[in-house]
Design a protein around this motif. Sequence first.
Motif, PDB file in Angstrom:
ATOM      1  N   GLN A  37      -0.759 -30.682 -35.107  1.00  0.00           N
ATOM      2  CA  GLN A  37      -0.138 -30.262 -36.368  1.00  0.00           C
ATOM      3  C   GLN A  37       0.961 -31.202 -36.864  1.00  0.00           C
ATOM      4  OE1 GLN A  37       1.117 -26.147 -36.282  1.00  0.00           O
ATOM      5  NE2 GLN A  37      -0.653 -25.558 -35.057  1.00  0.00           N
ATOM      6  N   VAL A  38       1.305 -32.222 -36.075  1.00  0.00           N
ATOM      7  CA  VAL A  38       2.453 -33.068 -36.412  1.00  0.00           C
ATOM      8  C   VAL A  38       2.305 -33.708 -37.793  1.00  0.00           C
ATOM      9  CG1 VAL A  38       3.748 -35.147 -35.789  1.00  0.00           C
ATOM     10  CG2 VAL A  38       3.121 -33.497 -34.028  1.00  0.00           C
ATOM     11  N   LEU A  39       1.199 -34.355 -38.064  1.00  0.00           N
ATOM     12  CA  LEU A  39       1.056 -35.060 -39.342  1.00  0.00           C
ATOM     13  C   LEU A  39       0.979 -34.098 -40.516  1.00  0.00           C
ATOM     14  CD1 LEU A  39      -1.278 -38.004 -38.284  1.00  0.00           C
ATOM     15  CD2 LEU A  39       1.225 -37.956 -38.473  1.00  0.00           C
ATOM     16  N   ARG A  40       0.334 -32.969 -40.319  1.00  0.00           N
ATOM     17  CA  ARG A  40       0.261 -31.947 -41.370  1.00  0.00           C
ATOM     18  C   ARG A  40       1.653 -31.394 -41.692  1.00  0.00           C
ATOM     19  NH1 ARG A  40      -3.174 -27.541 -39.292  1.00  0.00           N
ATOM     20  NH2 ARG A  40      -3.835 -29.374 -38.192  1.00  0.00           N
ATOM     21  N   VAL A  41       2.413 -31.084 -40.659  1.00  0.00           N
ATOM     22  CA  VAL A  41       3.772 -30.576 -40.857  1.00  0.00           C
ATOM     23  C   VAL A  41       4.649 -31.657 -41.491  1.00  0.00           C
ATOM     24  CG1 VAL A  41       5.852 -29.773 -39.656  1.00  0.00           C
ATOM     25  CG2 VAL A  41       3.619 -28.806 -39.068  1.00  0.00           C
ATOM     26  N   ALA A  42       4.466 -32.900 -41.081  1.00  0.00           N
ATOM     27  CA  ALA A  42       5.239 -33.999 -41.668  1.00  0.00           C
ATOM     28  C   ALA A  42       5.013 -34.057 -43.172  1.00  0.00           C
ATOM     29  CB  ALA A  42       4.856 -35.325 -41.021  1.00  0.00           C
ATOM     30  N   ASP A  43       3.763 -33.973 -43.594  1.00  0.00           N
ATOM     31  CA  ASP A  43       3.457 -33.997 -45.027  1.00  0.00           C
ATOM     32  C   ASP A  43       4.040 -32.790 -45.747  1.00  0.00           C
ATOM     33  OD1 ASP A  43       2.095 -36.410 -44.950  1.00  0.00           O
ATOM     34  OD2 ASP A  43       0.134 -35.470 -44.714  1.00  0.00           O
ATOM     35  N   ARG A  44       3.829 -31.623 -45.190  1.00  0.00           N
ATOM     36  CA  ARG A  44       4.269 -30.379 -45.829  1.00  0.00           C
ATOM     37  C   ARG A  44       5.797 -30.266 -45.892  1.00  0.00           C
ATOM     38  NH1 ARG A  44       1.871 -26.606 -42.557  1.00  0.00           N
ATOM     39  NH2 ARG A  44       3.798 -26.225 -41.464  1.00  0.00           N
ATOM     40  N   ALA A  45       6.476 -30.695 -44.819  1.00  0.00           N
ATOM     41  CA  ALA A  45       7.932 -30.524 -44.740  1.00  0.00           C
ATOM     42  C   ALA A  45       8.708 -31.755 -45.217  1.00  0.00           C
ATOM     43  CB  ALA A  45       8.330 -30.199 -43.300  1.00  0.00           C
ATOM     44  N   GLY A  46       7.995 -32.819 -45.537  1.00  0.00           N
ATOM     45  CA  GLY A  46       8.684 -34.047 -45.918  1.00  0.00           C
ATOM     46  C   GLY A  46       9.450 -34.639 -44.745  1.00  0.00           C
ATOM     47  N   ALA A  47       8.862 -34.535 -43.562  1.00  0.00           N
ATOM     48  CA  ALA A  47       9.511 -34.999 -42.337  1.00  0.00           C
ATOM     49  C   ALA A  47       8.878 -36.305 -41.861  1.00  0.00           C
ATOM     50  CB  ALA A  47       9.381 -33.930 -41.250  1.00  0.00           C
ATOM     51  N   THR A  48       9.641 -37.073 -41.136  1.00  0.00           N
ATOM     52  CA  THR A  48       9.148 -38.319 -40.550  1.00  0.00           C
ATOM     53  C   THR A  48       8.575 -38.023 -39.173  1.00  0.00           C
ATOM     54  OG1 THR A  48      10.848 -39.571 -41.726  1.00  0.00           O
ATOM     55  CG2 THR A  48       9.788 -40.651 -39.849  1.00  0.00           C
ATOM     56  N   PRO A  49       7.301 -38.347 -38.946  1.00  0.00           N
ATOM     57  CA  PRO A  49       6.720 -38.129 -37.620  1.00  0.00           C
ATOM     58  C   PRO A  49       7.128 -39.240 -36.654  1.00  0.00           C
ATOM     59  CG  PRO A  49       5.082 -39.062 -39.071  1.00  0.00           C
ATOM     60  CD  PRO A  49       6.325 -38.853 -39.899  1.00  0.00           C
ATOM     61  N   TYR A  50       7.320 -38.879 -35.405  1.00  0.00           N
ATOM     62  CA  TYR A  50       7.622 -39.878 -34.377  1.00  0.00           C
ATOM     63  C   TYR A  50       6.966 -39.467 -33.068  1.00  0.00           C
ATOM     64  CZ  TYR A  50      11.239 -36.731 -32.563  1.00  0.00           C
ATOM     65  OH  TYR A  50      11.896 -35.646 -32.049  1.00  0.00           O
ATOM     66  N   ASP A  51       6.739 -40.466 -32.236  1.00  0.00           N
ATOM     67  CA  ASP A  51       6.136 -40.301 -30.911  1.00  0.00           C
ATOM     68  C   ASP A  51       4.794 -39.570 -30.950  1.00  0.00           C
ATOM     69  OD1 ASP A  51       6.318 -41.073 -28.200  1.00  0.00           O
ATOM     70  OD2 ASP A  51       6.752 -39.005 -27.637  1.00  0.00           O
ATOM     71  N   VAL A  52       3.984 -39.950 -31.904  1.00  0.00           N
ATOM     72  CA  VAL A  52       2.583 -39.528 -31.966  1.00  0.00           C
ATOM     73  C   VAL A  52       1.756 -40.776 -32.275  1.00  0.00           C
ATOM     74  CG1 VAL A  52       3.010 -37.122 -32.635  1.00  0.00           C
ATOM     75  CG2 VAL A  52       2.764 -38.860 -34.406  1.00  0.00           C
ATOM     76  N   PRO A  53       0.487 -40.770 -31.948  1.00  0.00           N
ATOM     77  CA  PRO A  53      -0.333 -41.958 -32.200  1.00  0.00           C
ATOM     78  C   PRO A  53      -0.399 -42.328 -33.679  1.00  0.00           C
ATOM     79  CG  PRO A  53      -1.453 -40.459 -30.698  1.00  0.00           C
ATOM     80  CD  PRO A  53      -0.245 -39.733 -31.225  1.00  0.00           C
ATOM     81  N   ASP A  54      -0.486 -43.622 -33.909  1.00  0.00           N
ATOM     82  CA  ASP A  54      -0.735 -44.184 -35.236  1.00  0.00           C
ATOM     83  C   ASP A  54       0.377 -43.932 -36.255  1.00  0.00           C
ATOM     84  OD1 ASP A  54      -3.245 -45.124 -34.291  1.00  0.00           O
ATOM     85  OD2 ASP A  54      -4.091 -43.134 -34.664  1.00  0.00           O
ATOM     86  N   VAL A  55       1.622 -43.844 -35.802  1.00  0.00           N
ATOM     87  CA  VAL A  55       2.756 -43.774 -36.723  1.00  0.00           C
ATOM     88  C   VAL A  55       3.691 -44.939 -36.433  1.00  0.00           C
ATOM     89  CG1 VAL A  55       2.622 -41.257 -37.012  1.00  0.00           C
ATOM     90  CG2 VAL A  55       4.172 -42.228 -35.293  1.00  0.00           C
ATOM     91  N   GLU A  56       4.495 -45.295 -37.425  1.00  0.00           N
ATOM     92  CA  GLU A  56       5.417 -46.422 -37.275  1.00  0.00           C
ATOM     93  C   GLU A  56       6.363 -46.235 -36.092  1.00  0.00           C
ATOM     94  OE1 GLU A  56       8.669 -48.907 -39.947  1.00  0.00           O
ATOM     95  OE2 GLU A  56       8.083 -46.898 -40.602  1.00  0.00           O
ATOM     96  N   LEU A  57       6.890 -45.029 -35.927  1.00  0.00           N
ATOM     97  CA  LEU A  57       7.873 -44.759 -34.877  1.00  0.00           C
ATOM     98  C   LEU A  57       7.199 -44.130 -33.660  1.00  0.00           C
ATOM     99  CD1 LEU A  57      10.709 -43.519 -37.228  1.00  0.00           C
ATOM    100  CD2 LEU A  57      10.521 -45.755 -36.101  1.00  0.00           C
ATOM    101  N   GLY A  58       6.188 -44.830 -33.171  1.00  0.00           N
ATOM    102  CA  GLY A  58       5.437 -44.385 -32.006  1.00  0.00           C
ATOM    103  C   GLY A  58       5.331 -45.506 -30.989  1.00  0.00           C
ATOM    104  N   HIS A  59       4.487 -45.309 -30.008  1.00  0.00           N
ATOM    105  CA  HIS A  59       4.249 -46.332 -28.988  1.00  0.00           C
ATOM    106  C   HIS A  59       3.441 -47.472 -29.592  1.00  0.00           C
ATOM    107  CE1 HIS A  59       5.163 -44.102 -25.055  1.00  0.00           C
ATOM    108  NE2 HIS A  59       5.651 -43.363 -26.048  1.00  0.00           N
ATOM    109  N   HIS A  60       3.839 -48.699 -29.255  1.00  0.00           N
ATOM    110  CA  HIS A  60       3.122 -49.894 -29.710  1.00  0.00           C
ATOM    111  C   HIS A  60       3.101 -50.871 -28.546  1.00  0.00           C
ATOM    112  CE1 HIS A  60       3.085 -48.446 -33.832  1.00  0.00           C
ATOM    113  NE2 HIS A  60       4.360 -48.113 -33.662  1.00  0.00           N
ATOM    114  N   GLY A  61       1.921 -51.117 -28.019  1.00  0.00           N
ATOM    115  CA  GLY A  61       1.818 -51.991 -26.856  1.00  0.00           C
ATOM    116  C   GLY A  61       2.577 -51.404 -25.685  1.00  0.00           C
ATOM    117  N   GLU A  62       3.435 -52.203 -25.083  1.00  0.00           N
ATOM    118  CA  GLU A  62       4.228 -51.765 -23.930  1.00  0.00           C
ATOM    119  C   GLU A  62       5.451 -50.942 -24.340  1.00  0.00           C
ATOM    120  OE1 GLU A  62       3.547 -52.561 -20.584  1.00  0.00           O
ATOM    121  OE2 GLU A  62       1.623 -53.225 -21.408  1.00  0.00           O
ATOM    122  N   GLN A  63       5.758 -50.933 -25.612  1.00  0.00           N
ATOM    123  CA  GLN A  63       6.983 -50.282 -26.063  1.00  0.00           C
ATOM    124  C   GLN A  63       6.755 -48.820 -26.432  1.00  0.00           C
ATOM    125  OE1 GLN A  63       8.797 -52.813 -29.044  1.00  0.00           O
ATOM    126  NE2 GLN A  63       9.782 -53.946 -27.400  1.00  0.00           N
TER     127      GLN A  63
END
Length: 141
Positions: A37-63
């Motif tokens: 539900q993270v991405l759906r809630v992000a859209d509905r609430a105008g919130a920034t998603p983090y620590d989920v796949p395929d978002v800017e503020l998520g895991h990338h490579g080793e980071q």
Amino acid sequence: MKWVTREKARVDRIACPWLIARFIDPDATFLFVPADQVLRVADRAGATPYDVPDVELGHHGEQCSFDAFLPKYHLIEPALQTLAQIVRGADTSARQLTPESAGLYAFATGFQAIAKDDHDNMAKQFPAYDALYAYCQATTK
């Protein structure tokens, strides 16, 4: 600002709210929801998603997600860079990355187990992150 991530937070999903509250937005609101539900809630609430796949503020490579916040918000302080390595080690399979990473994973797991919900978990862990940050400041001078 509103932020949303997966419920049942442990390392990165508590470290990131700590970073946000201390260095980006002290009045931030955090939402913890089921993973699907993270991405759906992000859209509905105008919130920034983090620590989920395929978002800017998520895991990338080793980071991990904590790492992603630092360049985005121009957080270049050496103590935060050191803290990022500790968090990365605790949040990934690289627990040996720093001497502190395995300990952070252990106490984060314990706090997750004793907290009544994710907001209680944040309240319990923020002082530990404050102390860990102070330790990083003292050791990076």
